[in-house]
Each structure stands twice: as C-alpha cells, then as structure tokens.
Design a protein around this motif. Structure first.
Motif, PDB file in Angstrom:
ATOM      1  N   VAL A  81      47.527  40.248  55.036  1.00 12.42           N
ATOM      2  CA  VAL A  81      46.922  40.934  56.180  1.00 12.42           C
ATOM      3  C   VAL A  81      46.915  42.437  55.908  1.00 12.42           C
ATOM      4  N   ALA A  82      45.987  43.130  56.555  1.00 16.16           N
ATOM      5  CA  ALA A  82      45.905  44.589  56.464  1.00 16.16           C
ATOM      6  C   ALA A  82      45.616  45.123  57.851  1.00 16.16           C
ATOM      7  N   TRP A  83      46.054  46.367  58.129  1.00 15.06           N
ATOM      8  CA  TRP A  83      45.871  46.905  59.473  1.00 15.06           C
ATOM      9  C   TRP A  83      45.722  48.421  59.450  1.00 15.06           C
ATOM     10  N   ALA A  84      44.927  48.892  60.384  1.00 18.20           N
ATOM     11  CA  ALA A  84      44.746  50.327  60.638  1.00 18.20           C
ATOM     12  C   ALA A  84      44.230  50.418  62.070  1.00 18.20           C
ATOM     13  N   GLN A  85      45.133  50.144  63.029  1.00 24.59           N
ATOM     14  CA  GLN A  85      44.727  49.977  64.415  1.00 24.59           C
ATOM     15  C   GLN A  85      43.931  51.171  64.940  1.00 24.59           C
ATOM     16  N   HIS A  86      42.863  50.843  65.624  1.00 25.27           N
ATOM     17  CA  HIS A  86      41.885  51.732  66.238  1.00 25.27           C
ATOM     18  C   HIS A  86      41.025  52.468  65.213  1.00 25.27           C
ATOM     19  N   LYS A  87      41.191  52.145  63.954  1.00 21.69           N
ATOM     20  CA  LYS A  87      40.278  52.612  62.910  1.00 21.69           C
ATOM     21  C   LYS A  87      39.582  51.415  62.268  1.00 21.69           C
ATOM     22  N   GLY A  88      40.324  50.376  61.989  1.00 25.15           N
ATOM     23  CA  GLY A  88      39.765  49.175  61.396  1.00 25.15           C
ATOM     24  C   GLY A  88      39.876  49.178  59.883  1.00 25.15           C
ATOM     25  N   ILE A  89      39.875  47.985  59.305  1.00 27.16           N
ATOM     26  CA  ILE A  89      39.973  47.806  57.858  1.00 27.16           C
ATOM     27  C   ILE A  89      38.585  47.497  57.301  1.00 27.16           C
ATOM     28  N   ASP A  90      38.177  48.263  56.274  1.00 29.35           N
ATOM     29  CA  ASP A  90      36.878  48.056  55.630  1.00 29.35           C
ATOM     30  C   ASP A  90      36.986  47.343  54.284  1.00 29.35           C
ATOM     31  N   ALA A  91      38.124  47.480  53.594  1.00 31.73           N
ATOM     32  CA  ALA A  91      38.245  46.868  52.275  1.00 31.73           C
ATOM     33  C   ALA A  91      39.709  46.648  51.927  1.00 31.73           C
ATOM     34  N   VAL A  92      39.947  45.610  51.137  1.00 32.64           N
ATOM     35  CA  VAL A  92      41.269  45.331  50.577  1.00 32.64           C
ATOM     36  C   VAL A  92      41.078  45.024  49.107  1.00 32.64           C
ATOM     37  N   GLU A  93      41.934  45.602  48.260  1.00 25.40           N
ATOM     38  CA  GLU A  93      41.848  45.410  46.814  1.00 25.40           C
ATOM     39  C   GLU A  93      43.185  44.900  46.284  1.00 25.40           C
ATOM     40  N   VAL A  94      43.087  44.080  45.247  1.00 24.92           N
ATOM     41  CA  VAL A  94      44.269  43.470  44.637  1.00 24.92           C
ATOM     42  C   VAL A  94      44.200  43.699  43.136  1.00 24.92           C
ATOM     43  N   ARG A  95      45.358  43.955  42.536  1.00 26.09           N
ATOM     44  CA  ARG A  95      45.403  44.002  41.080  1.00 26.09           C
ATOM     45  C   ARG A  95      46.662  43.313  40.589  1.00 26.09           C
ATOM     46  N   VAL A  96      46.560  42.802  39.362  1.00 24.75           N
ATOM     47  CA  VAL A  96      47.662  42.053  38.751  1.00 24.75           C
ATOM     48  C   VAL A  96      48.087  42.766  37.477  1.00 24.75           C
ATOM     49  N   ASP A  97      49.381  42.994  37.372  1.00 30.83           N
ATOM     50  CA  ASP A  97      49.971  43.599  36.164  1.00 30.83           C
ATOM     51  C   ASP A  97      49.317  44.928  35.798  1.00 30.83           C
ATOM     52  N   GLY A  98      48.973  45.734  36.820  1.00 36.03           N
ATOM     53  CA  GLY A  98      48.413  47.047  36.572  1.00 36.03           C
ATOM     54  C   GLY A  98      46.991  47.039  36.045  1.00 36.03           C
ATOM     55  N   GLY A  99      46.292  45.901  36.114  1.00 36.34           N
ATOM     56  CA  GLY A  99      44.917  45.805  35.642  1.00 36.34           C
ATOM     57  C   GLY A  99      43.938  46.411  36.631  1.00 36.34           C
ATOM     58  N   PRO A 100      42.663  46.064  36.501  1.00 36.71           N
ATOM     59  CA  PRO A 100      41.656  46.631  37.398  1.00 36.71           C
ATOM     60  C   PRO A 100      41.812  46.113  38.832  1.00 36.71           C
ATOM     61  N   TRP A 101      41.427  46.943  39.786  1.00 34.18           N
ATOM     62  CA  TRP A 101      41.440  46.530  41.188  1.00 34.18           C
ATOM     63  C   TRP A 101      40.274  45.579  41.432  1.00 34.18           C
ATOM     64  N   ARG A 102      40.537  44.539  42.205  1.00 38.76           N
ATOM     65  CA  ARG A 102      39.504  43.564  42.528  1.00 38.76           C
ATOM     66  C   ARG A 102      39.377  43.436  44.035  1.00 38.76           C
ATOM     67  N   GLN A 103      38.151  43.352  44.532  1.00 38.42           N
ATOM     68  CA  GLN A 103      37.897  43.254  45.960  1.00 38.42           C
ATOM     69  C   GLN A 103      38.319  41.882  46.493  1.00 38.42           C
ATOM     70  N   ALA A 104      39.102  41.902  47.582  1.00 36.08           N
ATOM     71  CA  ALA A 104      39.467  40.666  48.268  1.00 36.08           C
ATOM     72  C   ALA A 104      38.413  40.336  49.324  1.00 36.08           C
ATOM     73  N   ARG A 105      38.333  39.088  49.683  1.00 30.70           N
ATOM     74  CA  ARG A 105      37.419  38.664  50.755  1.00 30.70           C
ATOM     75  C   ARG A 105      38.105  38.872  52.097  1.00 30.70           C
ATOM     76  N   LEU A 106      37.393  39.530  53.028  1.00 30.22           N
ATOM     77  CA  LEU A 106      37.964  39.843  54.339  1.00 30.22           C
ATOM     78  C   LEU A 106      37.569  38.795  55.372  1.00 30.22           C
ATOM     79  N   ALA A 107      38.521  38.441  56.231  1.00 29.47           N
ATOM     80  CA  ALA A 107      38.205  37.612  57.392  1.00 29.47           C
ATOM     81  C   ALA A 107      37.510  38.474  58.434  1.00 29.47           C
ATOM     82  N   GLU A 108      36.916  37.822  59.417  1.00 30.82           N
ATOM     83  CA  GLU A 108      36.313  38.557  60.519  1.00 30.82           C
ATOM     84  C   GLU A 108      37.416  39.197  61.363  1.00 30.82           C
ATOM     85  N   ALA A 109      37.053  40.238  62.079  1.00 27.62           N
ATOM     86  CA  ALA A 109      37.985  40.894  63.002  1.00 27.62           C
ATOM     87  C   ALA A 109      37.229  41.211  64.289  1.00 27.62           C
ATOM     88  N   PRO A 110      37.747  40.800  65.443  1.00 31.74           N
ATOM     89  CA  PRO A 110      37.010  41.013  66.691  1.00 31.74           C
ATOM     90  C   PRO A 110      36.984  42.467  67.132  1.00 31.74           C
TER      91      PRO A 110
END
Length: 576
Positions: A490-519
C-alpha cells in the motif's frame, strides 16, 4: 505490636500482598463509583507516561506495539506486589513499619491524581479509602497470624501458672563425694530443662508445634490456619470490590448505550467502492481495515467510558458565538460520509500504525462556522475526556476537505477504543495533531499561545502526513519459491493522492507497479508488481511512491521524531 520476626517469610509476604490487593480493590471500587481516571494505579501510570522522555515512549511503542499500556500497567502492578511483600515482612516485625509503607504508597497516589487535568480534592478519595482498607487488612492479618500462644491448640505455655521444673537427682557418685556443705554442685553436663532467659520452655502436646515468638510482653504463636483463612477472605472481599468498581465504572452502561445508537443516514451517501479498489491478494492489507484490526495508539491507560447521553462538545476561545452541542444536537445536523486513511506519527517506515475506514459524522468546519472563527485564530486545541490535547491547524480543517466530528466507523457506532461517542477525523494530518478521541472541547486559539500534548515533548506542531509506501508481501525474512512472485503493498499521501509506485530488486532498475483504484485522495492505495521472476538466493526489494504533486518519497532515513519517519521500505527475502 512487635514480634521477633520468626514468622515464616512466605507468610509475612502473603500478609503484605493481600493487604495490597485489598487496597487496590477498594480504590477501584471508589474510583468506579466516582471517575475511573481517579484510580491511583491509572493515575500513576498516566504520570509515568507524561514524564517519560520521548525516546523511551518511542521504544515502548516500537517494542510492545498496541500492548504498551498493558505492559506498563502490568509492570506497575508487579512493582507494587514486590513492595507489598516487603511491607508485609516489615509489618510482622513492627506493625508501624507496614502502615508507614502503605502511607507512602498513598502519598504517591495522591501526587499522581492531583497532577491530572481538572483534579479536585474529592478525586483523592479512591486513594485515601484504598490505603485505609489496606491498613485495616494489614492489622487484621497480622493479628490473625500471630495469636497468643495459649489460644492456639497444641501449645501450652507456662509463665506464672506452671511450677518450676523439678531438679534432677544427683548421681550416686556425687552423693558419695558430697561435702558437709548444704549446697550441692551439679555438673555442667546435666540437661537444661528451662529457658535461660527466665521464661520456661512451653510444654507441648501433639506432633506439630507452631513457632512461638515474643510480641511485647506476650508470647505469640504463628497460626497458619488463621492466616490462610484471613488471606482468602481478604482476596474475596477485594475481588468483589474490584468487580463492582469495574461494573460501576460505566463500561456496561456505555456498551449498552453504544448498541442503542441509531445511525442517521448521510445527506449524500457515498457510492459503493469502485471495482478494483481492493486487489484481494492474500497477505495484502485490505482496502477497508476492519474495526477490530484498526490500529490504536493513544495515552489512555483506561479507555474513557463516555455515555452519549452525558456527552457535550464545547467550542470556545476566539469565536463570536461559543457553542455547546449534545450528542442529540450533533445527530440532527447534516451528516457526511467519507473514506479516510488515518496514520500515526509513530509509524516506522513500513510500520503497521495505519488504517483505512469509512467514517460517518458531521462537518467540523460547519460547526466552526456556526461559532464564527475570529480573524487571527490558527489553531484548534481539542481536548479528550481524559484530558489529552491536540493542536490542529485551523486552515487545514477549513479548506474544504472532509474533516469530521465522527460518530460511526465502517457502518457501526464508533468502538469505545476508537473514541465513542465522538472523535475527530482530519485527512492529511498525523493523529497526534488531529485525531482526538472522546473529544469534549475545542478551543479556537493560536499556535503562539497554546500547545497540544505532544508539542512540548519534542514533536512538531502541525504534523502533515508524509508520502510513504509499504511492502506487505513477500514479508521481510520470508522464503518464497523461485519463479513468478507478486510484490504488493500500500502507499499513501492523504489529501494529495498517490500517482505512482515503483519497485526495484537488488538495486536494479525501478519498475512501475500496477495501482488499484482509489475513491479519493484521502485514502491509501494498493499496488502490485506481479511479474517478478524470482531466482534462487537472497534478494532485497525496495519500494517508493510518488504523490499527485509530483513529489517522490525520499530515500533518506529519518526517525519518527519530530514529524514522521522517512525512507524507502526495504524487505529481504530468500528464494528457494
């Protein structure tokens, strides 16, 4: 009464423990009839919390989590038990020592109670009457354990009534060598039949002889049966007193009142959550946190029991028209429903002190507009039923976000642990500056005039929530099979909203995660990277989030003090 201390140590300790239990039980009874916050154990615990340095509090929360209050109260009771046992040992030597120790306990309780907000002289009654009951129990138990020796079956002592012990006849050899003197000399090897102190040895019948000891001018014997029956009686009386005090503390009444609350319908009900709001991945925190699982962090050692029929909210200070609302008044106002994620400033990076719920209440901004906030006011100092305070930025509450005086959570009346009957909910602010539970008062004021509870203890005054993200699975330290493995959280930035989440493994390149909907931007957002091909070995997985303002959370590690932790959440997993 004094004794020579020959009573068994376990018996003396038992006397002290039972006397302490009686004192605690009676003080709980009186506090339950008056006000649970006047219970001296709670008052001492509250004072310990107030006086503890911030690092110690952080350590307690980090180490014990939501059980920190149980650990604190348990620790106080253990210390009290040890001291009570020592007092019992002192009391059997001289009763005045035990009574002096109980008086010292009482003074500590009095000092703790008087430091609580709004304390008065009558608030001392639970402590004073509890100490009085403890003194009474101590005296009774000592007298039951040490009884006059001639009253205890199996012991017959002879002080004045018994004739002197017969003198042994000399041996024939002595008679043969006796001189004409009228005084006969006996050898030192003859048996001694009496107490050399001048008090004859008690004559005993029966197999077991209770120890005999001197108390003042009397001989006293230890009466095991008398002590044990007295101790059982004391524990029983203390138990009844404690249970009665617990029942009278209002818990039963408040629980019944909570069940009887009929929730009004919101003026504009929220639509059902959009499809895809919850990814429904096992091990991932659900979008809506169940009430029983919602985190609880507060300073209340005993949860305030506030009957909604007695509850009022007073709004005063820098306002044109002071306001006082009852619970019935609040329920008649326009009702608002909002999905809001709350977060505690004590949450470490990747920590558990965050949860999302659907709240029902009335607009806090609307109530303040009715009061007429005066120019120059920039702080709302809210106070809970137990005296805790929070300083909330007034401009945040008034800027149009769903700041609520909430009375329901996830479709039911607020749980008592979460602020029943009414609490504050302000999106975008850490709870220590906004989420006042059991709220009873709001003073409209200024930051340069007043402070909330945590500000003088080293925390920042305004407390905006920082953009953060967390990995829920795989869990740190876990083992996962090789192959396609989802990474989610999960990710949070209350009253601003989350636009993107990135994941990386072992210091490699950042990869875009798929976001769920947010009301709404006021809630957290689930995410998943579902195409990581995990290879055997140890791996480090990191996550970072970017909010709707374009800010990407920093990698810089910062502690929770003074305004919230920062850094990327990192987990280490073993792939087999």
């Amino acid at each position: 009464m004094q004794s020579n201390g020959r009573m068994p140590s376990w018996a003396a300790a038992l006397i002290g423990l039972v006397s302490g239990v009686v004192a605690v039980g009676f003080s709980l009874l009186v506090a339950g009839l008056m006000n649970p916050s006047t219970f001296p154990v709670v008052a001492v615990g509250d004072s310990a919390v107030d006086l503890s340095p911030a690092p110690l509090k952080e350590w307690a929360i980090r180490t014990f989590g939501e059980s920190d209050k149980v650990v604190l109260v348990g620790g106080i009771l253990v210390v009290m038990a040890v001291l009570a046992a020592l007092l019992g040992m002192a009391a059997v030597r001289d009763l005045r020592y035990g009574m002096a120790g109980l008086a010292a306990f009482g003074l500590l309780g009095v000092a703790a109670v008087l430091t609580r907000p709004g304390a008065g002289v009558t608030d001392l009654l639970p402590t004073l009457l509890g100490v009085g009951a403890g003194v009474f129990a101590l005296r009774r138990l000592v007298r039951r354990a040490l009884v006059p020796a001639d009253e205890l079956p199996g012991v017959h002592h002879t002080l004045r009534e018994s004739p002197p012990a017969p003198r042994p006849e000399p041996s024939p050899a002595l008679r043969a060598t006796a001189t004409a003197s009228t005084t006969e000399t006996l050898p030192e090897t003859l048996p001694d039949t009496g107490d050399r102190s001048g008090v004859p040895t008690p004559q005993v019948t029966g197999a077991a002889v209770p120890p005999v000891m001197r108390a003042g001018d009397d001989l006293r014997a230890f009466d095991r049966r008398g002590l044990l029956t007295g101790a059982l009686g004391g524990v029983a009386v203390a138990g009844v007193a404690g249970v009665t005090g617990h029942l009278f503390s209002g818990r039963a009444n408040v629980t019944a009142a909570r069940r009887g609350v009929t929730l009004p319908r919101p003026a504009t009900p929220l639509a059902p959550l959009p499809a895809g709001t919850d990814l429904r991945i096992r091990g991932l925190a659900p979008f809506v946190t169940p009430n029983d699982d919602f985190y609880r962090v507060d300073t209340a050692l005993v949860v305030p029991q506030v009957d909604p029929r007695d509850w009022t909210l007073t709004i005063h200070g820098m306002v044109d028209r002071p306001v006082e609302l009852t619970f019935a008044d609040l329920m008649k106002r326009t009702v608002t429903e909002a999905d809001v994620t709350l977060c505690c400033v004590s949450n470490e990076v990747g920590g558990p002190y965050i949860g999302n719920a659907r709240w029902l209440g009335v607009s806090l901004a609307g109530v303040l507009r009715d009061a007429g906030v005066q120019k120059g006011a920039d702080m709302l100092l809210s106070t809970s039923a137990d005296g805790w305070t929070a300083g909330t930025p007034a401009d945040v509450v008034m800027d149009g976000r769903d700041s609520l005086l909430a009375f329901a959570m996830n479709g039911e009346a607020l749980p008592v642990d979460h602020g029943f009957p009414v609490r504050q909910v302000v999106p975008g602010l850490y709870g220590y500056v906004s989420a006042t539970k059991w709220v009873t008062e709001i003073k409209v004021t200024r930051f340069d005039r007043d402070e909330g509870y945590w500000t003088p203890r080293g925390w920042s005054a305004r407390g905006p929530i920082k953009t953060q993200s967390r990995i829920d699975l795989p869990a740190s330290g876990s083992s996962v099979p090789a192959g396609r493995t989802p990474v989610a959280g999960v990710a949070w930035a209350q009253h601003k909203g989350i636009d993107a989440v990135e994941v990386r493994v072992d210091g490699g390149p950042w990869r875009q995660a798929r976001l769920a909907e947010a009301p709404t931007a006021d809630t957290w957002r689930q995410w998943v990277l579902d195409d990581w091909d995990a290879t055997p070995g140890s791996h480090t997985v990191e996550v970072r989030a970017t909010d709707a303002t374009g800010y990407t959370q920093t990698a810089e590690q910062a502690p929770i003090t003074p305004d919230g932790a920062t850094g990327w959440h990192t987990v280490r997993v073993e792939v087999t």
